[in-house]
Design a protein around this motif. Structure first.
Motif, PDB file in Angstrom:
ATOM      1  N   THR A 259       0.805  -1.231   0.000  1.00 45.38           N
ATOM      2  CA  THR A 259       0.000   0.000   0.000  1.00 45.38           C
ATOM      3  C   THR A 259       0.832   1.273   0.000  1.00 45.38           C
ATOM      4  O   THR A 259       0.315   2.339  -0.340  1.00 45.38           O
TER       5      THR A 259
ATOM      6  N   ILE B 213     -10.247  -0.730  -2.475  1.00 42.77           N
ATOM      7  CA  ILE B 213     -10.139  -2.019  -1.795  1.00 42.77           C
ATOM      8  C   ILE B 213      -9.719  -3.081  -2.804  1.00 42.77           C
ATOM      9  O   ILE B 213     -10.369  -3.264  -3.834  1.00 42.77           O
TER      10      ILE B 213
ATOM     11  N   PRO C 220      -8.873  -7.071  -2.666  1.00 38.66           N
ATOM     12  CA  PRO C 220      -8.699  -8.347  -1.963  1.00 38.66           C
ATOM     13  C   PRO C 220      -7.398  -9.023  -2.402  1.00 38.66           C
ATOM     14  O   PRO C 220      -7.029  -8.976  -3.585  1.00 38.66           O
ATOM     15  N   CYS C 221      -6.682  -9.629  -1.438  1.00 42.12           N
ATOM     16  CA  CYS C 221      -5.388 -10.222  -1.771  1.00 42.12           C
ATOM     17  C   CYS C 221      -5.009 -11.273  -0.735  1.00 42.12           C
ATOM     18  O   CYS C 221      -5.680 -11.430   0.287  1.00 42.12           O
TER      19      CYS C 221
ATOM     20  N   PHE D 202      -1.343  -8.577   2.483  1.00 41.12           N
ATOM     21  CA  PHE D 202      -1.629  -7.139   2.482  1.00 41.12           C
ATOM     22  C   PHE D 202      -0.531  -6.453   3.292  1.00 41.12           C
ATOM     23  O   PHE D 202      -0.366  -6.722   4.492  1.00 41.12           O
TER      24      PHE D 202
ATOM     25  N   THR E 129       0.617  -3.238   4.948  1.00 39.82           N
ATOM     26  CA  THR E 129      -0.011  -2.003   5.398  1.00 39.82           C
ATOM     27  C   THR E 129       0.947  -1.166   6.237  1.00 39.82           C
ATOM     28  O   THR E 129       1.780  -1.698   6.967  1.00 39.82           O
TER      29      THR E 129
ATOM     30  N   THR F  29      -9.762  -1.428   7.174  1.00 41.67           N
ATOM     31  CA  THR F  29      -9.188  -1.751   5.875  1.00 41.67           C
ATOM     32  C   THR F  29      -8.727  -3.195   5.828  1.00 41.67           C
ATOM     33  O   THR F  29      -8.950  -3.897   4.828  1.00 41.67           O
TER      34      THR F  29
ATOM     35  N   VAL G 294     -10.163  -5.802   3.118  1.00 40.14           N
ATOM     36  CA  VAL G 294      -9.295  -6.509   2.174  1.00 40.14           C
ATOM     37  C   VAL G 294      -9.345  -8.020   2.415  1.00 40.14           C
ATOM     38  O   VAL G 294      -9.238  -8.814   1.483  1.00 40.14           O
TER      39      VAL G 294
END
Length: 332
Positions: free
Chosen positions: A111, A127, A129-130, A133, A135, A289, A293
């Motif tokens: 991100t 957003i 989806p994965c 993530f 962060t 978040t 996600v």
């Protein structure tokens, strides 16, 4: 649930994509760099090839004089070493992007920095989806809950309107915060000229060139003291209390930052009017978040990792902290 991915590696100076032989936000010069946004702790000069959004490349050219780069607009896809890579809006500053990497059936999202609040000067967070993530956690403590932006702007305008013989001098960082503050003032109906310290002029001109309407802006250097009475003046935080500010009519000092929630920080800068405005997600937005996600694993970096790690544990989300260096909080 966890995911075993060995083709992406965190290192102290950046995140390495092994099959692409490329780095994300490397703090050292590398031959192939993917850059999430233009702040100095994520973007630097000296790389070989650079992939970033057109806006981030323009910001890097302004700051580093480096015009070489491959522009990837939001939603655009490239492939390097068999890795499919796409850029998606992060909502942090103009051109800021999340980088989605797809390889061997897995998806990883880096991100950079992001926020979930509306911002008139950049695209909203998307957003994605994965499986993994990555962060930030700049404000990764439950105490950090940013107030409504309009309320903070109203505080600024109330002080400006009740002191017609003084200026209100607001500290705001040159990339992102200054332009957002101007944009928020315009949304609130403030159409007076806004005066700028010289250090903010070039970036504001670039934002305007890239299609962000900021209204009438005037350089302080070209303005007399009387013309700035009852007006708002923006400057980098370093100029709030230096000799430069003496040219202003009895300035009231303010600063726009998420760190203004911490009273000691406001006192350290002699700030009379703290404005809690962040370009990063607060605690509730960080945790929401991750829920949105829904990754199998969360990697946490540059911030208060421990609290967010604990939250992930309590919510049965596998997580680990990355020891990236050089990620600064002062761009907020």
């Amino acid at each position: 649930m966890s995911v075993d991915i060995d083709w992406i590696e965190p290192h102290p100076h950046g995140i390495y994509i092994k099959p692409a032989d490329a780095w994300i936000d490397s703090s050292k010069p590398v031959s192939k760099a993917l850059v999430t946004h233009g702040h100095a702790d994520h973007a630097r000069g000296g790389h070989g090839q650079v992939w970033a959004t057109p806006e981030t490349l323009a910001i890097m050219e302004l700051r580093y004089g480096q015009a070489i780069g491959h522009a990837v607009p939001y939603g655009g896809e490239i492939e390097i070493g068999g890795v499919k890579i796409s850029f998606h809006s992060a909502g942090h500053v103009l051109g800021s992007a999340q980088i989605l990497m797809e390889y061997q059936g897995n998806k990883v999202v880096a991100t950079g920095d992001y926020k979930r609040r509306a911002d008139p000067t950049c695209a909203p967070f998307e957003i994605i989806p994965c499986d993994i993530f990555i962060t930030e956690a700049t404000f990764g403590l439950p105490v950090f809950k940013h107030p409504d932006t309009a309320t903070e702007i109203a505080k600024l305008l109330q002080v400006q309107q009740t002191h017609p013989d003084r200026s209100v001098l607001v500290g705001a960082y040159a990339l992102g915060k200054a332009q957002r503050l101007i944009g928020e003032l315009r949304l609130a109906g403030y159409d007076e000229p806004i005066f700028l310290h010289g250090a903010l002029e070039k970036m504001c001109r670039l934002y305007t060139k890239l299609g962000i309407e900021l209204g009438e802006l005037r350089p302080v250097m070209d303005s007399d003291k009387d013309s700035m009475k009852g007006k708002i003046v923006l400057a980098p935080p370093s100029a709030l209390n230096d000799r430069w500010s003496r040219r202003l009519p009895k300035p009231i000092t303010a600063m726009a930052s998420g760190w203004m929630r911490v009273r000691q920080r406001a006192r350290q800068r002699n700030v009379e009017l703290p404005l809690i405005m962040s370009d990063h997600a607060d605690w509730d937005e960080l945790t929401q978040t991750i829920k949105d996600v829904s990754p199998k694993e969360t990697w946490i970096t540059h911030g208060r990792e421990d609290a967010l790690m604990r939250w992930c544990e309590l919510n049965q989300i596998k997580a680990k902290a990355l020891a990236l260096v050089g990620r600064e909080e002062e761009d907020d």
